[in-house]
Design a protein around this motif. Structure first.
Motif, PDB file in Angstrom:
ATOM      1  N   ASP A  33     -79.668 -29.834 -16.358  1.00 32.02           N
ATOM      2  CA  ASP A  33     -78.242 -30.179 -16.308  1.00 32.02           C
ATOM      3  C   ASP A  33     -77.442 -29.122 -15.554  1.00 32.02           C
ATOM      4  OD1 ASP A  33     -78.771 -32.491 -17.729  1.00 32.02           O
ATOM      5  OD2 ASP A  33     -78.059 -31.675 -19.652  1.00 32.02           O
ATOM      6  N   HIS A  34     -77.816 -27.871 -15.723  1.00 36.03           N
ATOM      7  CA  HIS A  34     -77.156 -26.778 -15.006  1.00 36.03           C
ATOM      8  C   HIS A  34     -77.308 -26.979 -13.500  1.00 36.03           C
ATOM      9  CE1 HIS A  34     -75.822 -22.740 -14.021  1.00 36.03           C
ATOM     10  NE2 HIS A  34     -76.975 -22.523 -13.379  1.00 36.03           N
ATOM     11  N   PHE A  35     -78.525 -27.202 -13.043  1.00 30.59           N
ATOM     12  CA  PHE A  35     -78.758 -27.376 -11.603  1.00 30.59           C
ATOM     13  C   PHE A  35     -78.224 -28.705 -11.095  1.00 30.59           C
ATOM     14  CE2 PHE A  35     -81.953 -24.016 -12.317  1.00 30.59           C
ATOM     15  CZ  PHE A  35     -81.432 -23.106 -11.404  1.00 30.59           C
ATOM     16  N   ARG A  36     -78.150 -29.681 -11.951  1.00 31.62           N
ATOM     17  CA  ARG A  36     -77.650 -30.998 -11.545  1.00 31.62           C
ATOM     18  C   ARG A  36     -76.164 -30.952 -11.182  1.00 31.62           C
ATOM     19  NH1 ARG A  36     -76.939 -34.843  -9.179  1.00 31.62           N
ATOM     20  NH2 ARG A  36     -77.200 -36.963  -9.890  1.00 31.62           N
ATOM     21  N   GLN A  37     -75.459 -29.919 -11.612  1.00 32.61           N
ATOM     22  CA  GLN A  37     -74.050 -29.766 -11.244  1.00 32.61           C
ATOM     23  C   GLN A  37     -73.853 -29.670  -9.734  1.00 32.61           C
ATOM     24  OE1 GLN A  37     -71.659 -26.929 -13.810  1.00 32.61           O
ATOM     25  NE2 GLN A  37     -73.779 -26.312 -14.238  1.00 32.61           N
ATOM     26  N   GLY A  38     -74.867 -29.152  -9.018  1.00 36.88           N
ATOM     27  CA  GLY A  38     -74.698 -28.941  -7.591  1.00 36.88           C
ATOM     28  C   GLY A  38     -75.777 -29.531  -6.717  1.00 36.88           C
ATOM     29  N   PHE A  39     -76.842 -30.078  -7.331  1.00 33.31           N
ATOM     30  CA  PHE A  39     -77.975 -30.587  -6.566  1.00 33.31           C
ATOM     31  C   PHE A  39     -78.296 -32.027  -6.954  1.00 33.31           C
ATOM     32  CE2 PHE A  39     -78.670 -25.978  -6.574  1.00 33.31           C
ATOM     33  CZ  PHE A  39     -78.904 -25.746  -5.228  1.00 33.31           C
ATOM     34  N   SER A  40     -78.949 -32.737  -6.048  1.00 34.69           N
ATOM     35  CA  SER A  40     -79.438 -34.088  -6.319  1.00 34.69           C
ATOM     36  C   SER A  40     -80.454 -34.035  -7.461  1.00 34.69           C
ATOM     37  CB  SER A  40     -80.095 -34.660  -5.057  1.00 34.69           C
ATOM     38  OG  SER A  40     -81.293 -33.943  -4.784  1.00 34.69           O
ATOM     39  N   PRO A  41     -80.791 -35.185  -8.045  1.00 37.50           N
ATOM     40  CA  PRO A  41     -81.784 -35.176  -9.132  1.00 37.50           C
ATOM     41  C   PRO A  41     -83.112 -34.529  -8.729  1.00 37.50           C
ATOM     42  CG  PRO A  41     -80.653 -37.272  -9.098  1.00 37.50           C
ATOM     43  CD  PRO A  41     -80.194 -36.522  -7.866  1.00 37.50           C
ATOM     44  N   ASP A  42     -83.602 -34.840  -7.539  1.00 38.78           N
ATOM     45  CA  ASP A  42     -84.883 -34.268  -7.108  1.00 38.78           C
ATOM     46  C   ASP A  42     -84.809 -32.754  -6.942  1.00 38.78           C
ATOM     47  OD1 ASP A  42     -86.018 -36.772  -7.097  1.00 38.78           O
ATOM     48  OD2 ASP A  42     -85.899 -37.029  -4.927  1.00 38.78           O
ATOM     49  N   LEU A  43     -83.738 -32.263  -6.311  1.00 46.41           N
ATOM     50  CA  LEU A  43     -83.606 -30.815  -6.129  1.00 46.41           C
ATOM     51  C   LEU A  43     -83.342 -30.114  -7.456  1.00 46.41           C
ATOM     52  CD1 LEU A  43     -81.682 -30.426  -2.765  1.00 46.41           C
ATOM     53  CD2 LEU A  43     -84.088 -30.008  -3.250  1.00 46.41           C
ATOM     54  N   ALA A  44     -82.562 -30.748  -8.338  1.00 47.06           N
ATOM     55  CA  ALA A  44     -82.327 -30.147  -9.658  1.00 47.06           C
ATOM     56  C   ALA A  44     -83.640 -30.026 -10.424  1.00 47.06           C
ATOM     57  CB  ALA A  44     -81.312 -30.970 -10.448  1.00 47.06           C
ATOM     58  N   ALA A  45     -84.498 -31.031 -10.311  1.00 42.56           N
ATOM     59  CA  ALA A  45     -85.808 -30.970 -10.971  1.00 42.56           C
ATOM     60  C   ALA A  45     -86.664 -29.863 -10.367  1.00 42.56           C
ATOM     61  CB  ALA A  45     -86.507 -32.323 -10.863  1.00 42.56           C
ATOM     62  N   ALA A  46     -86.628 -29.735  -9.039  1.00 44.97           N
ATOM     63  CA  ALA A  46     -87.415 -28.683  -8.380  1.00 44.97           C
ATOM     64  C   ALA A  46     -86.901 -27.299  -8.761  1.00 44.97           C
ATOM     65  CB  ALA A  46     -87.379 -28.866  -6.864  1.00 44.97           C
ATOM     66  N   THR A  48     -85.326 -26.522 -11.511  1.00 48.95           N
ATOM     67  CA  THR A  48     -85.685 -26.327 -12.918  1.00 48.95           C
ATOM     68  C   THR A  48     -87.135 -25.869 -13.030  1.00 48.95           C
ATOM     69  OG1 THR A  48     -84.076 -27.980 -13.638  1.00 48.95           O
ATOM     70  CG2 THR A  48     -85.874 -27.472 -15.164  1.00 48.95           C
ATOM     71  N   ALA A  49     -88.028 -26.546 -12.325  1.00 49.05           N
ATOM     72  CA  ALA A  49     -89.441 -26.154 -12.351  1.00 49.05           C
ATOM     73  C   ALA A  49     -89.620 -24.741 -11.810  1.00 49.05           C
ATOM     74  CB  ALA A  49     -90.265 -27.147 -11.539  1.00 49.05           C
ATOM     75  N   HIS A  50     -88.874 -24.400 -10.774  1.00 46.86           N
ATOM     76  CA  HIS A  50     -88.989 -23.066 -10.176  1.00 46.86           C
ATOM     77  C   HIS A  50     -88.597 -21.975 -11.176  1.00 46.86           C
ATOM     78  CE1 HIS A  50     -88.575 -19.727  -7.416  1.00 46.86           C
ATOM     79  NE2 HIS A  50     -87.335 -19.582  -7.847  1.00 46.86           N
ATOM     80  N   VAL A  51     -87.429 -22.108 -11.782  1.00 50.41           N
ATOM     81  CA  VAL A  51     -86.981 -21.020 -12.667  1.00 50.41           C
ATOM     82  C   VAL A  51     -87.779 -20.986 -13.972  1.00 50.41           C
ATOM     83  CG1 VAL A  51     -84.664 -20.912 -11.667  1.00 50.41           C
ATOM     84  CG2 VAL A  51     -85.034 -22.272 -13.729  1.00 50.41           C
ATOM     85  N   LEU A  52     -88.235 -22.134 -14.438  1.00 51.16           N
ATOM     86  CA  LEU A  52     -89.019 -22.138 -15.668  1.00 51.16           C
ATOM     87  C   LEU A  52     -90.481 -21.786 -15.408  1.00 51.16           C
ATOM     88  CD1 LEU A  52     -87.507 -25.224 -17.537  1.00 51.16           C
ATOM     89  CD2 LEU A  52     -86.993 -22.785 -17.853  1.00 51.16           C
ATOM     90  N   GLY A  53     -90.866 -21.730 -14.123  1.00 52.64           N
ATOM     91  CA  GLY A  53     -92.224 -21.364 -13.761  1.00 52.64           C
ATOM     92  C   GLY A  53     -92.532 -19.907 -14.003  1.00 52.64           C
TER      93      GLY A  53
END
Length: 123
Positions: A33-46, A48-53
């Motif tokens: 949800d944090h990343f979705r504020q500024g990115f498309s769903p696909d980029l927000a998911a990417a 999210t995966a990056h920072v949680l990786g």
């Protein structure tokens, strides 16, 4: 035009905001949800995966100057220089310029895609 520039700077600042206090984001959905504020769903998911990786490498930066190439009612194209620390000799081996496409979602803009390129886009 300024709204597009502000949207790019906002979106590219979201990762830094996450790393300022990762414990504030208690769930996967909260990070998304944090990343979705500024990115498309696909980029927000990417993102999210990056920072949680867990690698801890920052993948984005807030550009100092954003150049608007195209601006329409529902989409925009901008570019900005890649910092040397992320460039060919840097952390991410990116080309010299970032091309960023945004699309309007309701009342605000989100980054739809971003690609590194060897030259700014032609007007």
């Amino acid at each position: 035009m300024q709204a597009v520039v502000d949207a790019v700077r906002f979106a590219f600042g979201l990762e830094s905001a996450y790393w300022d206090d990762p414990a504030a984001f208690r769930t996967h959905d909260a990070v998304y949800d944090h990343f979705r504020q500024g990115f498309s769903p696909d980029l927000a998911a990417a993102m999210t995966a990056h920072v949680l990786g867990g690698d801890g490498d920052v993948a984005t930066w807030v550009p100092e100057q954003v150049h608007v190439v195209e601006l329409e009612a529902s989409q925009a194209l901008v570019w900005f220089p890649t910092p040397a620390s992320f460039g060919r000799a840097g952390l991410w081996d990116l080309a010299d310029y970032m091309h960023v496409h945004l699309r309007r979602e309701g009342a605000h803009w989100v980054v739809d895609w971003a690609k590194d390129r060897s030259a700014p886009p032609v007007r």
